[in-house]
Design a protein around this motif. Structure first.
Motif, short mmCIF file in Angstrom:
data_model
loop_
_atom_site.label_atom_id
_atom_site.label_comp_id
_atom_site.label_asym_id
_atom_site.label_seq_id
_atom_site.Cartn_x
_atom_site.Cartn_y
_atom_site.Cartn_z
N MET A 1 0.83 -1.21 0.00
CA MET A 1 0.00 0.00 0.00
C MET A 1 0.86 1.26 0.00
O MET A 1 0.58 2.23 -0.68
CB MET A 1 -0.92 0.00 1.21
N TYR A 2 1.92 1.25 0.81
CA TYR A 2 2.83 2.38 0.90
C TYR A 2 4.21 1.96 0.42
O TYR A 2 4.62 0.81 0.59
CB TYR A 2 2.92 2.89 2.33
N GLU A 3 4.96 2.91 -0.16
CA GLU A 3 6.30 2.62 -0.64
C GLU A 3 7.39 3.36 0.12
O GLU A 3 8.52 2.89 0.20
CB GLU A 3 6.40 2.97 -2.13
N THR A 4 7.07 4.53 0.69
CA THR A 4 8.09 5.32 1.38
C THR A 4 7.93 5.30 2.89
O THR A 4 8.77 5.84 3.61
CB THR A 4 8.03 6.79 0.92
N LEU A 19 9.04 6.24 8.80
CA LEU A 19 9.61 6.83 7.58
C LEU A 19 10.62 5.81 7.04
O LEU A 19 11.53 5.40 7.75
CB LEU A 19 10.31 8.15 7.90
N ASP A 20 10.47 5.43 5.77
CA ASP A 20 11.23 4.29 5.28
C ASP A 20 11.91 4.58 3.94
O ASP A 20 11.73 3.87 2.96
CB ASP A 20 10.31 3.07 5.17
N ARG A 21 12.70 5.65 3.93
CA ARG A 21 13.59 5.94 2.80
C ARG A 21 15.02 6.06 3.35
O ARG A 21 15.65 7.12 3.24
CB ARG A 21 13.22 7.24 2.09
N PRO A 22 15.54 5.00 3.95
CA PRO A 22 16.84 5.13 4.62
C PRO A 22 17.96 5.55 3.70
O PRO A 22 18.88 6.26 4.11
CB PRO A 22 17.08 3.73 5.19
N ALA A 34 2.65 12.67 0.36
CA ALA A 34 1.31 12.16 0.05
C ALA A 34 0.98 10.94 0.90
O ALA A 34 -0.15 10.81 1.41
CB ALA A 34 1.21 11.82 -1.43
N GLU A 35 1.94 10.05 1.06
CA GLU A 35 1.69 8.83 1.83
C GLU A 35 1.52 9.12 3.32
O GLU A 35 0.69 8.49 3.99
CB GLU A 35 2.81 7.82 1.58
N LEU A 36 2.26 10.08 3.84
CA LEU A 36 2.09 10.46 5.25
C LEU A 36 0.72 11.08 5.48
O LEU A 36 0.08 10.83 6.50
CB LEU A 36 3.19 11.43 5.67
N THR A 37 0.25 11.89 4.53
CA THR A 37 -1.08 12.48 4.65
C THR A 37 -2.14 11.40 4.64
O THR A 37 -3.09 11.42 5.45
CB THR A 37 -1.33 13.47 3.50
N GLN A 38 -1.99 10.44 3.75
CA GLN A 38 -2.95 9.34 3.68
C GLN A 38 -2.92 8.50 4.96
O GLN A 38 -3.97 8.13 5.49
CB GLN A 38 -2.62 8.45 2.47
#
Length: 260
Positions: A1-4, A19-22, A34-38
């Motif tokens: 569902m989420y990528e970042t 938060l998963d963009r290490p 956008a994903e954090l807002t969702q």
């Protein structure tokens, strides 16, 4: 569902939003915003969620705005800049007004927007080795959309110490400034976060939500007018020669013209 980001909820109703963009030091890209807002909307409406922990993977908590995203704004037209700045502002507001306790677990450095992410948490705990800094002015920018939350957390007097100078400060000073509730060794972070989470599990969820809303209604005003003002300030700043020079210098790996 989420990528970042990742989102997991345990059997107690404790959700961990990570938060998963290490590889990018969890910099805030358009997709992550956008994903954090969702995710904030999902968490707000999930009655099974009692508490939310905001965490991050890798060495850094959040390096601030993704420079590729910022570079795209420099090349965009004013309407696009305003739209993108609003998306950032709405994400911060969604987390700030989340009707659940939001506990920040800072396992690493937080710069720029990362300080803003810590500031929207009800409580933020960090490792004692981390560094923080509002670094925007080095790039010819200003900490605009995060400003209301940072100033609400630190107060005006303490904000003046670090809001404009872009200087880095350590975890001990972050505690003194009010950004962190406490700083602990890395191997004690999970335990310290759990100590903040646990009391909420014996509280009435609706009462906790109402209490949080009351705090925000009595605290510094962060309404649509304030948020719109910060968006305009950011968009205006993006259009300056200094911002153009600062971003260009960063990508050219050189000092900007004002750096003596």
């Amino acid at each position: 569902m989420y990528e970042t980001i990742t989102l997991k909820t345990d059997g107690r109703g404790v959700a961990t939003l990570t938060l998963d963009r290490p590889e990018k030091h969890n910099a805030l890209s358009a997709q992550m915003i956008a994903e954090l807002t969702q995710a904030a909307g999902q968490l707000a409406s999930d009655e099974a969620v009692r508490v939310v922990v905001l965490a991050a993977s890798g060495k850094s908590f959040c390096a601030g705005g993704d420079l590729g995203w910022m570079q795209a704004q420099m090349a965009a037209d004013p309407d696009t800049r305003f739209t993108e700045a609003r998306k950032l502002a709405e994400m911060l507001n969604a987390l700030n007004t989340l009707p659940k306790p939001l506990i920040g677990a800072l396992q690493g450095n937080a710069f720029g927007g990362g300080v803003g992410m810590a500031s929207v948490c009800d409580v933020a705990i960090g490792v004692d080795s981390l560094k923080m800094g509002l670094t925007e002015t080095r790039l010819g920018l200003i900490p605009a959309t995060i400003g209301p939350y940072v100033i609400a957390r630190m107060g005006e007097a303490r904000s003046r110490r670090v809001f404009m100078s872009a200087r880095l400060f350590d975890a001990a000073e972050a505690v003194e400034l009010g950004l962190l509730a406490c700083a602990v060794p890395a191997d004690a972070l999970a335990e310290a976060v759990e100590a903040e989470v646990r009391p909420y599990l014996s509280c009435a969820p609706g009462a906790v939500s109402s209490a949080k809303q009351l705090i925000q209604s009595l605290g510094p005003r962060i309404d649509d007018a304030v948020i719109d003002h910060t968006i305009r300030q950011l968009v205006t700043r993006w259009e300056t020669d200094e911002a153009q020079e600062g971003i260009r210098a960063f990508f050219d790996k050189r000092k900007p013209a004002w750096n003596r």
